[in-house]
Design a protein around this motif. Structure first.
Motif, short mmCIF file in Angstrom:
data_model
loop_
_atom_site.label_atom_id
_atom_site.label_comp_id
_atom_site.label_asym_id
_atom_site.label_seq_id
_atom_site.Cartn_x
_atom_site.Cartn_y
_atom_site.Cartn_z
N TYR A 1 0.85 -1.19 0.00
CA TYR A 1 0.00 0.00 0.00
C TYR A 1 0.88 1.24 0.00
O TYR A 1 1.78 1.39 0.84
N LEU A 2 0.65 2.16 -0.96
CA LEU A 2 1.47 3.36 -1.13
C LEU A 2 0.59 4.61 -1.07
O LEU A 2 0.15 5.13 -2.09
N PRO A 3 0.32 5.11 0.15
CA PRO A 3 -0.58 6.27 0.26
C PRO A 3 0.01 7.58 -0.18
O PRO A 3 -0.72 8.53 -0.48
N ALA A 4 1.35 7.71 -0.22
CA ALA A 4 1.97 8.96 -0.67
C ALA A 4 1.87 9.09 -2.18
O ALA A 4 1.84 8.08 -2.90
N PRO A 5 1.81 10.31 -2.72
CA PRO A 5 1.74 10.49 -4.18
C PRO A 5 2.94 9.86 -4.88
O PRO A 5 4.01 9.68 -4.29
N LEU A 6 2.77 9.54 -6.15
CA LEU A 6 3.86 8.96 -6.93
C LEU A 6 5.00 9.96 -7.13
O LEU A 6 6.10 9.58 -7.50
N ALA A 7 4.73 11.25 -6.91
CA ALA A 7 5.80 12.25 -6.97
C ALA A 7 6.82 12.05 -5.86
O ALA A 7 7.94 12.54 -5.95
N SER A 8 6.44 11.33 -4.82
CA SER A 8 7.35 11.03 -3.72
C SER A 8 8.27 9.89 -4.11
O SER A 8 7.82 8.85 -4.59
N SER A 9 9.57 10.05 -3.88
CA SER A 9 10.52 9.01 -4.25
C SER A 9 10.27 7.72 -3.50
O SER A 9 10.53 6.63 -4.01
N LEU A 10 9.73 7.80 -2.28
CA LEU A 10 9.49 6.58 -1.52
C LEU A 10 8.41 5.73 -2.20
O LEU A 10 8.49 4.49 -2.20
N SER A 11 7.40 6.35 -2.79
CA SER A 11 6.37 5.59 -3.50
C SER A 11 6.92 4.99 -4.79
O SER A 11 6.67 3.81 -5.09
N LEU A 12 7.66 5.80 -5.55
CA LEU A 12 8.18 5.29 -6.82
C LEU A 12 9.17 4.17 -6.60
O LEU A 12 9.21 3.18 -7.35
N PHE A 13 9.99 4.28 -5.55
CA PHE A 13 10.90 3.18 -5.20
C PHE A 13 10.12 1.90 -4.94
O PHE A 13 10.48 0.82 -5.44
N SER A 14 9.05 1.99 -4.15
CA SER A 14 8.30 0.79 -3.80
C SER A 14 7.57 0.20 -4.99
O SER A 14 7.34 -1.01 -5.03
N VAL A 15 7.19 1.02 -5.95
CA VAL A 15 6.62 0.48 -7.18
C VAL A 15 7.64 -0.41 -7.88
O VAL A 15 7.35 -1.55 -8.26
#
Length: 401
Positions: A111-125
């Motif tokens: 689950y990635l609640p932060a926007p995709l603009a956040s590096s933490l979300s894009l990393f987890s993708v």
């Protein structure tokens, strides 16, 4: 989505901005671009259109950068924000270490609640796709009980974890077994609440330029992340690892530079973004913040000088000092103390906010506004950030509503 780039979207090494207006659609477009050799740059749909236009110009003006796979944001808070470029391996080399923290497998749903603009979300993708794990991207900027019923692992900020815990404590059912939390300080009480709800919490320290640096898996303190070397030099944390970003887009050559922005390197493979730490005899690290006064808020690192430059461009603002004020949910809130041009009426916070949002990303927009006739300064005339912050906390300057 932003398809204004046309055929150039598939140019290998070309950075292509994509607005995250529909997260699933934006992610599908970004992954297709990555497959074709392009470099996706995902931005938040809440950003002002003029700010977004500046990002497109930055990408348009840059030459292709072969060998790069991902682009994320650093302190992008002015008309020419910093864009960080990194290789595929700079993230994938850390996948085993992250997987080991949770025993993450292809049976998990992240689950990635932060926007995709956040590096933490894009990393987890990228990480989840490498394992074959599922991904849930919320369609709203809130925690959804329905999402919590499906997700098994969460990667987000302390603020997002707090929101999830509140939903769970309100009676919502969930399947979360673990949460990876970064972007700001994690309060011990929040960790305890999450663990009482059956969620194992691992917090970490990192930076968009450095990636993972240190982890705290048990609430006892930060230890270096697997594969990372750290040293403390006069209080500054220096890091050496295979996870570094390559540099910033938009250097003097029009392509990439590793010499501007927060990242500094030496000749022996070490780098720092200016974080100040204490290290105890057991090697545990305690973070004390940025030496340059950078504000750690939610999933963003805000460089005060960048925000100040944007605020000085606002009508009637003579000068400004930007700093962080404590906030339990996000680590710090961005605050601004402004000095207005002589003869102009004192603006309202709403007026300042409306002009500032055309120049600043949402994460960098001041949440608290204050006014003074004369900004505090050092003997050399530089803004006295600590004095400004003290004045605000003491209530000796006027808060704007």
């Amino acid at each position: 989505m932003d398809r204004s780039r046309g055929e150039r979207d598939s140019t290998p090494g070309r950075v292509v901005p994509i607005i995250d207006a529909d997260r699933v659609a934006a992610l599908i477009e970004a992954l297709a671009l990555r497959e074709s050799g392009g470099i996706p740059l995902l931005g938040d749909d809440r950003w002002d259109a003029r700010l977004w236009a500046g990002l497109r110009r930055l990408a348009d003006d840059a030459e292709p950068v072969p060998g790069m796979a991902w682009a994320t944001f650093s302190s992008g808070s002015t008309g020419a924000p910093r864009v960080i470029l990194r290789t595929e391996s700079s993230w994938s080399a850390s996948f085993p270490g992250v997987s080991g923290l949770f025993e993450l497998t292809d049976a998990d749903v992240v689950y990635l609640p932060a926007p995709l603009a956040s590096s933490l979300s894009l990393f987890s993708v990228a990480h989840a796709r490498s394992l074959g794990a599922g991904i849930i991207l919320p369609q709203a900027h809130t925690i959804s009980p329905a999402d919590l019923e499906c997700a098994t692992v969460m990667h987000g900020t302390p603020n997002a974890l707090a929101a999830a815990v509140e939903v769970i404590e309100g009676g919502a059912s969930h399947r979360l077994r673990a949460a990876l939390v970064g972007g700001a300080h994690l309060d011990s009480a929040l960790r305890e609440r999450a663990e009482a709800a059956g969620i194992r919490v691992v917090s970490y320290y990192g930076a968009a330029e450095l990636s993972f640096v240190a982890v705290d898996a048990d609430g006892l303190g930060y230890r270096p992340f697997p594969g990372v070397e750290v040293r403390v030099d006069e209080g500054d944390l220096w890091v050496r690892s295979p996870y570094f970003a390559a540099g910033y887009l938009g250097g003097a050559s029009g392509s990439m530079t590793a010499t501007t922005g927060a990242l500094r390197r030496d000749g022996q493979g070490w780098a720092t973004v200016g974080d100040v730490v204490d290290a105890d005899s057991a090697g545990l690290l305690r973070l004390r913040g940025r030496r340059d006064g950078a504000i750690l808020t939610a999933a963003a690192t805000v460089i005060p000088e960048d925000v100040e430059a944007a605020l000085r461009a606002i009508d009637a603002v003579e000068d400004a000092i930007v700093f962080g004020v404590p906030n339990a949910g996000t680590g710090s809130l961005v605050a601004a103390l402004v000095e207005t041009t002589a003869g102009n009426p004192i603006p309202s916070a709403r007026e300042l906010r409306e002009q500032a949002r055309t120049r600043l990303a949402l994460s960098h927009l001041p949440r608290r506004w204050f006014w003074t006739e004369n900004l505090p300064r050092t003997a050399t005339g530089k803004p006295a950030r600590a004095a400004a912050r003290d004045a605000v906390l003491a209530g000796s300057v006027r808060r704007l509503d």
